[in-house]
Design an enzyme around this catalytic site. Structure first.
Site, PDB file in Angstrom:
ATOM      1  CG  ASP A 195      30.908  49.424  49.606  1.00 26.16           C
ATOM      2  OD1 ASP A 195      31.688  49.130  48.690  1.00 26.16           O
ATOM      3  OD2 ASP A 195      31.120  50.373  50.402  1.00 26.16           O
ATOM      4  CG  ASN A 199      37.685  44.406  46.035  1.00 24.21           C
ATOM      5  OD1 ASN A 199      38.801  44.545  45.530  1.00 24.21           O
ATOM      6  ND2 ASN A 199      36.724  45.316  45.946  1.00 24.21           N
ATOM      7  CE1 TYR A 225      45.613  50.115  50.631  1.00 22.52           C
ATOM      8  CE2 TYR A 225      47.746  49.817  49.583  1.00 22.52           C
ATOM      9  CZ  TYR A 225      46.375  49.737  49.530  1.00 22.52           C
ATOM     10  OH  TYR A 225      45.756  49.254  48.399  1.00 22.52           O
ATOM     11  CE  LYS A 270      45.256  46.394  50.402  1.00 21.19           C
ATOM     12  NZ  LYS A 270      43.919  45.781  50.232  1.00 21.19           N
ATOM     13  CB  THR A 313      39.886  52.915  41.594  1.00 24.19           C
ATOM     14  OG1 THR A 313      40.893  52.755  42.591  1.00 24.19           O
ATOM     15  CG2 THR A 313      39.930  51.763  40.625  1.00 24.19           C
TER      16      THR A 313
HETATM   17  P1  NAD Z   1      37.513  51.977  45.981  1.00 27.20           P
HETATM   18  O1  NAD Z   1      37.745  52.981  47.046  1.00 27.20           O
HETATM   19  O2  NAD Z   1      36.959  52.398  44.673  1.00 27.20           O
HETATM   20  O3  NAD Z   1      36.643  50.767  46.552  1.00 27.20           O
HETATM   21  C1  NAD Z   1      36.778  50.280  47.866  1.00 27.20           C
HETATM   22  C2  NAD Z   1      35.390  50.004  48.418  1.00 27.20           C
HETATM   23  O4  NAD Z   1      35.510  49.432  49.727  1.00 27.20           O
HETATM   24  C3  NAD Z   1      34.532  51.286  48.565  1.00 27.20           C
HETATM   25  O5  NAD Z   1      33.300  51.112  47.886  1.00 27.20           O
HETATM   26  C4  NAD Z   1      34.334  51.409  50.066  1.00 27.20           C
HETATM   27  O6  NAD Z   1      33.093  51.970  50.446  1.00 27.20           O
HETATM   28  C5  NAD Z   1      34.470  49.970  50.523  1.00 27.20           C
HETATM   29  N1  NAD Z   1      34.807  49.875  51.938  1.00 27.20           N
HETATM   30  C6  NAD Z   1      35.746  50.598  52.621  1.00 27.20           C
HETATM   31  N2  NAD Z   1      35.736  50.249  53.912  1.00 27.20           N
HETATM   32  C7  NAD Z   1      34.792  49.290  54.065  1.00 27.20           C
HETATM   33  C8  NAD Z   1      34.314  48.550  55.182  1.00 27.20           C
HETATM   34  N3  NAD Z   1      34.819  48.730  56.399  1.00 27.20           N
HETATM   35  N4  NAD Z   1      33.333  47.635  54.977  1.00 27.20           N
HETATM   36  C9  NAD Z   1      32.801  47.465  53.753  1.00 27.20           C
HETATM   37  N5  NAD Z   1      33.201  48.144  52.657  1.00 27.20           N
HETATM   38  C10 NAD Z   1      34.188  49.045  52.811  1.00 27.20           C
HETATM   39  O7  NAD Z   1      38.940  51.277  45.757  1.00 27.20           O
HETATM   40  P2  NAD Z   1      39.471  50.138  44.774  1.00 27.20           P
HETATM   41  O8  NAD Z   1      40.637  50.697  44.075  1.00 27.20           O
HETATM   42  O9  NAD Z   1      38.389  49.490  44.003  1.00 27.20           O
HETATM   43  O10 NAD Z   1      40.024  49.137  45.888  1.00 27.20           O
HETATM   44  C11 NAD Z   1      39.590  47.835  46.076  1.00 27.20           C
HETATM   45  C12 NAD Z   1      40.720  47.041  46.702  1.00 27.20           C
HETATM   46  O11 NAD Z   1      41.855  47.075  45.847  1.00 27.20           O
HETATM   47  C13 NAD Z   1      41.184  47.584  48.049  1.00 27.20           C
HETATM   48  O12 NAD Z   1      41.434  46.511  48.924  1.00 27.20           O
HETATM   49  C14 NAD Z   1      42.480  48.287  47.702  1.00 27.20           C
HETATM   50  O13 NAD Z   1      43.354  48.373  48.778  1.00 27.20           O
HETATM   51  C15 NAD Z   1      43.007  47.401  46.589  1.00 27.20           C
HETATM   52  N6  NAD Z   1      44.000  48.017  45.709  1.00 27.20           N
HETATM   53  C16 NAD Z   1      43.744  49.151  45.036  1.00 27.20           C
HETATM   54  C17 NAD Z   1      44.728  49.705  44.237  1.00 27.20           C
HETATM   55  C18 NAD Z   1      44.508  51.000  43.500  1.00 27.20           C
HETATM   56  O14 NAD Z   1      45.459  51.535  42.939  1.00 27.20           O
HETATM   57  N7  NAD Z   1      43.300  51.506  43.433  1.00 27.20           N
HETATM   58  C19 NAD Z   1      45.955  49.081  44.097  1.00 27.20           C
HETATM   59  C20 NAD Z   1      46.190  47.905  44.794  1.00 27.20           C
HETATM   60  C21 NAD Z   1      45.197  47.382  45.597  1.00 27.20           C
END
Ligand code: NAD
Length: 258
Positions: free
Chosen positions: A37, A90, A158, A162, A193
């Site tokens: 991360d 992820n 976004y 995706k 989240t």
């Molecule tokens: P989150 O914000 O809790 O976790 C995302 C993590 O990615 C964070 O810890 C952040 O520090 C890290 N990050 C961001 N930019 C980075 C970089 N440049 N290099 C390394 N790490 C980096 O969010 P989440 O909900 O756990 O999301 C995880 C994945 O799921 C993402 O790709 C998000 O787009 C996708 N997603 C989330 C949802 C939702 O509703 N939360 C829905 C669909 C998809």
């Protein structure tokens, strides 16, 4: 049951949300995990929690939008644990200034693409050769349900990023299908989240999204971790190029129950 016994997994975004829950679950299932991360302290906390529970994990700071960092994270997994079997691309962002094509700035577009799409590309670019060296493995790329549906609450950068993840995943799955490498996309629905709750920052915005979810609730990061485990393990041995929707039914719905 230890479905990831003797496997090494690299997880990006392991500081929180889906990445953290998946790191904990993969470790519980026997995998050695590299928690990556940009938020290194929180990623270290994930690794510490795993080690304290009797598992094996390490943490590394990397920015997935930077090629050298991605090369290094893969090298580090191989150096620390001897190989790489599972790569979970992820990490991602949802920018607060992401909106319509008119009001999304070029800078927001570029940043979103660099992390959400180029970051996955770079993870695959360096991860796939490591999987080849290990004799095969599983790549999981986190996309989103928004790659399947248009939303009236716009976030064009976004959504487009995706969609790119889905197309990239499909093509890589086909390219590497005969190398014992499977490549799948995980498409979460709206989750409780930090990422989404920061975006839906009022009760009204949350309720507006909930109206569309047949199950009537946000998903949990733990529920995504279970889906990632399926894609990582041999339980999904005939699954590649798929778009695994884990979304409370949101993409199935035309009208949701009252
Ligand atoms: P989150 O914000 O809790 O976790 C995302 C993590 O990615 C964070 O810890 C952040 O520090 C890290 N990050 C961001 N930019 C980075 C970089 N440049 N290099 C390394 N790490 C980096 O969010 P989440 O909900 O756990 O999301 C995880 C994945 O799921 C993402 O790709 C998000 O787009 C996708 N997603 C989330 C949802 C939702 O509703 N939360 C829905 C669909 C998809």
């Amino acid at each position: 049951m230890s479905s990831l016994k003797d496997r090494v997994a690299l997880i990006t975004g392991a500081a929180g949300g889906i990445g953290r829950e998946t790191a904990l679950l993969f470790a519980e299932q026997g995998a050695q995990v590299l928690c990556v991360d940009i938020q290194i302290e929180a990623a270290e906390k994930t690794a510490e929690d795993i080690n304290e529970a009797g598992g094996t994990a390490a943490a590394l700071r990397a920015d997935i939008s930077v090629a050298a960092d991605c090369e290094q994270m893969v090298a580090e997994a191989e150096r620390q644990f001897g190989k790489l079997n599972v790569m979970f691309n992820n990490a991602g962002i949802m920018h607060s200034d992401d909106g319509t094509s008119q009001d999304t700035s070029e800078a927001t577009w570029d940043l979103t693409m660099n992390i959400n799409l180029k970051g996955v590309f770079l993870g695959c670019k360096y991860g796939i050769p490591a999987l080849q060296r290990a004799g095969g493995g599983s790549i999981i790329n986190t996309a989103s349900f928004v790659a399947h549906l248009g939303a009236a609450t716009p976030q064009v950068a976004y959504t487009a990023s995706k969609g790119g993840v889905l197309a990239l995943t499909r093509e890589l799955a086909v390219i590497h299908a005969r190398e014992n490498i499977r490549v799948n996309a995980l498409c979460p629905g709206p989750l409780r989240t930090e990422l989404l709750m920061k975006f839906l920052d009022t009760e009204e915005k949350k309720q507006r999204r909930l109206v569309h979810i047949p199950m009537g609730r946000f998903g949990e990061a733990k529920e995504m971790a279970q889906a990632a485990l399926f894609l990582a393990s041999d339980a999904s041995s005939y699954v590649t190029g798929s778009e695994f929707l884990v979304d409370g039914g949101i993409t199935a719905a035309y009208v949701t129950p009252e």
